[in-house]
Design a protein around this motif. Structure first.
Motif, mmCIF file in Angstrom:
data_model
loop_
_atom_site.group_PDB
_atom_site.id
_atom_site.type_symbol
_atom_site.label_atom_id
_atom_site.label_comp_id
_atom_site.label_asym_id
_atom_site.label_seq_id
_atom_site.Cartn_x
_atom_site.Cartn_y
_atom_site.Cartn_z
ATOM 1 N N TRP A 82 0.838 -1.198 0.000
ATOM 2 C CA TRP A 82 0.000 0.000 0.000
ATOM 3 C C TRP A 82 0.880 1.258 0.000
ATOM 4 C CZ3 TRP A 82 -0.424 3.894 3.711
ATOM 5 C CH2 TRP A 82 -1.425 4.835 3.459
ATOM 6 N N VAL A 83 1.942 1.243 0.800
ATOM 7 C CA VAL A 83 2.862 2.390 0.847
ATOM 8 C C VAL A 83 3.459 2.637 -0.535
ATOM 9 C CG1 VAL A 83 5.102 3.168 1.756
ATOM 10 C CG2 VAL A 83 3.360 2.259 3.311
ATOM 11 N N GLU A 84 3.893 1.577 -1.194
ATOM 12 C CA GLU A 84 4.459 1.725 -2.538
ATOM 13 C C GLU A 84 3.411 2.214 -3.534
ATOM 14 O OE1 GLU A 84 6.787 -1.405 -4.201
ATOM 15 O OE2 GLU A 84 8.059 -1.561 -2.414
ATOM 16 N N ALA A 85 2.224 1.625 -3.493
ATOM 17 C CA ALA A 85 1.163 1.982 -4.443
ATOM 18 C C ALA A 85 0.704 3.428 -4.282
ATOM 19 C CB ALA A 85 -0.028 1.036 -4.285
ATOM 20 N N THR A 86 0.804 3.956 -3.063
ATOM 21 C CA THR A 86 0.353 5.327 -2.822
ATOM 22 C C THR A 86 1.501 6.331 -2.843
ATOM 23 O OG1 THR A 86 0.460 4.965 -0.421
ATOM 24 C CG2 THR A 86 -1.687 4.622 -1.501
ATOM 25 N N GLY A 87 2.696 5.872 -3.238
ATOM 26 C CA GLY A 87 3.840 6.780 -3.370
ATOM 27 C C GLY A 87 4.305 7.374 -2.058
ATOM 28 N N GLN A 88 4.268 6.606 -0.978
ATOM 29 C CA GLN A 88 4.641 7.148 0.334
ATOM 30 C C GLN A 88 5.946 6.585 0.869
ATOM 31 O OE1 GLN A 88 1.348 8.355 2.963
ATOM 32 N NE2 GLN A 88 0.127 6.927 1.719
ATOM 33 N N LYS A 89 6.754 6.022 -0.024
ATOM 34 C CA LYS A 89 8.085 5.593 0.400
ATOM 35 C C LYS A 89 8.864 6.824 0.839
ATOM 36 C CE LYS A 89 9.915 1.533 -1.593
ATOM 37 N NZ LYS A 89 10.727 0.967 -2.661
ATOM 38 N N ASN A 90 9.700 6.663 1.853
ATOM 39 C CA ASN A 90 10.516 7.738 2.415
ATOM 40 C C ASN A 90 9.689 8.848 3.052
ATOM 41 O OD1 ASN A 90 13.111 6.618 1.747
ATOM 42 N ND2 ASN A 90 12.599 7.101 -0.388
ATOM 43 N N PHE B 234 9.122 4.006 5.438
ATOM 44 C CA PHE B 234 9.320 2.837 4.588
ATOM 45 C C PHE B 234 10.360 3.149 3.533
ATOM 46 C CE2 PHE B 234 5.149 2.456 6.411
ATOM 47 C CZ PHE B 234 5.051 1.117 6.715
ATOM 48 N N PHE B 235 11.175 2.139 3.197
ATOM 49 C CA PHE B 235 12.236 2.307 2.201
ATOM 50 C C PHE B 235 11.956 1.457 0.987
ATOM 51 C CE2 PHE B 235 14.185 2.426 6.483
ATOM 52 C CZ PHE B 235 14.395 3.781 6.555
ATOM 53 N N LEU C 240 5.416 -4.618 11.471
ATOM 54 C CA LEU C 240 6.441 -3.602 11.197
ATOM 55 C C LEU C 240 7.820 -4.088 11.617
ATOM 56 C CD1 LEU C 240 4.528 -0.344 12.213
ATOM 57 C CD2 LEU C 240 4.983 -1.220 9.897
ATOM 58 N N ALA C 241 7.913 -4.825 12.714
ATOM 59 C CA ALA C 241 9.205 -5.366 13.161
ATOM 60 C C ALA C 241 9.788 -6.283 12.085
ATOM 61 C CB ALA C 241 9.044 -6.118 14.479
ATOM 62 N N GLY C 242 8.928 -7.049 11.422
ATOM 63 C CA GLY C 242 9.397 -7.900 10.332
ATOM 64 C C GLY C 242 9.932 -7.087 9.169
ATOM 65 N N LEU C 243 9.267 -5.968 8.856
ATOM 66 C CA LEU C 243 9.740 -5.096 7.779
ATOM 67 C C LEU C 243 11.061 -4.421 8.154
ATOM 68 C CD1 LEU C 243 6.354 -3.480 6.668
ATOM 69 C CD2 LEU C 243 7.702 -5.191 5.424
ATOM 70 N N VAL C 244 11.183 -4.042 9.426
ATOM 71 C CA VAL C 244 12.427 -3.433 9.903
ATOM 72 C C VAL C 244 13.568 -4.440 9.768
ATOM 73 C CG1 VAL C 244 13.631 -2.603 11.976
ATOM 74 C CG2 VAL C 244 11.330 -1.758 11.447
ATOM 75 N N LYS C 245 13.317 -5.669 10.169
ATOM 76 C CA LYS C 245 14.336 -6.726 10.101
ATOM 77 C C LYS C 245 14.809 -6.956 8.662
ATOM 78 C CE LYS C 245 15.138 -11.408 11.758
ATOM 79 N NZ LYS C 245 14.572 -12.543 12.478
ATOM 80 N N ARG C 246 13.895 -6.803 7.712
ATOM 81 C CA ARG C 246 14.230 -6.986 6.300
ATOM 82 C C ARG C 246 14.787 -5.706 5.660
ATOM 83 N NH1 ARG C 246 8.729 -8.645 4.417
ATOM 84 N NH2 ARG C 246 9.488 -7.835 2.441
ATOM 85 N N GLY C 247 14.899 -4.624 6.445
ATOM 86 C CA GLY C 247 15.441 -3.374 5.921
ATOM 87 C C GLY C 247 14.446 -2.583 5.080
ATOM 88 N N LYS C 248 13.149 -2.857 5.235
ATOM 89 C CA LYS C 248 12.109 -2.196 4.441
ATOM 90 C C LYS C 248 11.457 -1.019 5.160
ATOM 91 C CE LYS C 248 12.273 -5.200 1.048
ATOM 92 N NZ LYS C 248 12.686 -4.825 -0.281
ATOM 93 N N ALA C 249 11.738 -0.878 6.477
ATOM 94 C CA ALA C 249 11.100 0.193 7.247
ATOM 95 C C ALA C 249 11.942 0.516 8.476
ATOM 96 C CB ALA C 249 9.697 -0.231 7.676
#
Length: 193
Positions: free
Chosen positions: A131-139, A192-193, A170-179
């Motif tokens: 959803w973050v990617e689709a809505t252009g909200q990375k970074n 989000f990255f 979110l902890a899972g995304l942080v662990k993967r370097g995505k957030a």
């Protein structure tokens, strides 16, 4: 069987129980291992579908035993607390694909309440990331409140997500370097990255 249930927000929704819910032997834990395994698979599918439909992330068994999920008033059949625990234990196992997880209470008591993973923690994280990617909200920094309660997420499956499930996703995304999550407990933000 069709049951209309009133949800906490007072909306009304209909859940269609599978035919097995009206089949008396379904309500008796079967003694033969292969038959019991098939029965547990049906119970697991029912619990997952019911919780997804009702948007329940966890079940407190003593409360759930009073609902149509574990009590068929037409047949005058219900699961006991012990039988419901057996089904959830099976769902927690590798045979049950880990689709449940017991929540240990602060006093150390267990097997009273369980997470029901109709969507895994990883799947929740991926849904939010997409959803973050689709809505252009990375970074962009978003508050956790915006993610699960904001107007822009009302039509998303993660809208209203349990706060602990959100933290784990979110902890899972942080662990993967995505957030990256930062801030104090009640004023957290995520980028989000």
């Amino acid at each position: 069987m069709t049951i209309t249930t009133t949800l906490p927000d007072s909306s009304s929704t209909t859940f269609n129980f599978p035919p097995s819910h009206s089949f008396p032997p379904f309500w008796t834990i079967q003694p033969t291992l292969s038959t019991r395994a098939a029965q547990y698979r049906k119970w697991a599918a029912l619990i997952l579908a019911y919780c997804q439909h009702q948007r329940l992330y966890s079940l407190t068994l003593t409360d759930a035993l009073q609902t149509p999920l574990f009590h068929n008033s037409t047949l005058h059949k219900r699961l006991t607390l012990g039988e419901a625990r057996q089904v959830i234990d099976w769902m927690c196992s590798t045979d049950g694909d880990g689709r449940a997880e017991w929540i240990v209470a602060g006093d150390g008591r267990g097997k009273e309440r369980a997470w029901i993973w109709w969507r895994s923690v990883e799947e929740w994280g991926e849904s939010i990331r997409e959803w973050v990617e689709a809505t252009g909200q990375k970074n962009t920094v978003l508050t956790l409140y915006e993610l699960v309660e904001g107007e822009s997420t009302v039509d998303q499956d993660f809208h209203g997500l349990d706060p602990e499930v959100l933290q784990r996703a979110l902890a899972g995304l942080v662990k993967r370097g995505k957030a990256q999550v930062f801030g104090s407990a009640d004023e957290q933000g995520v980028k989000f990255f």
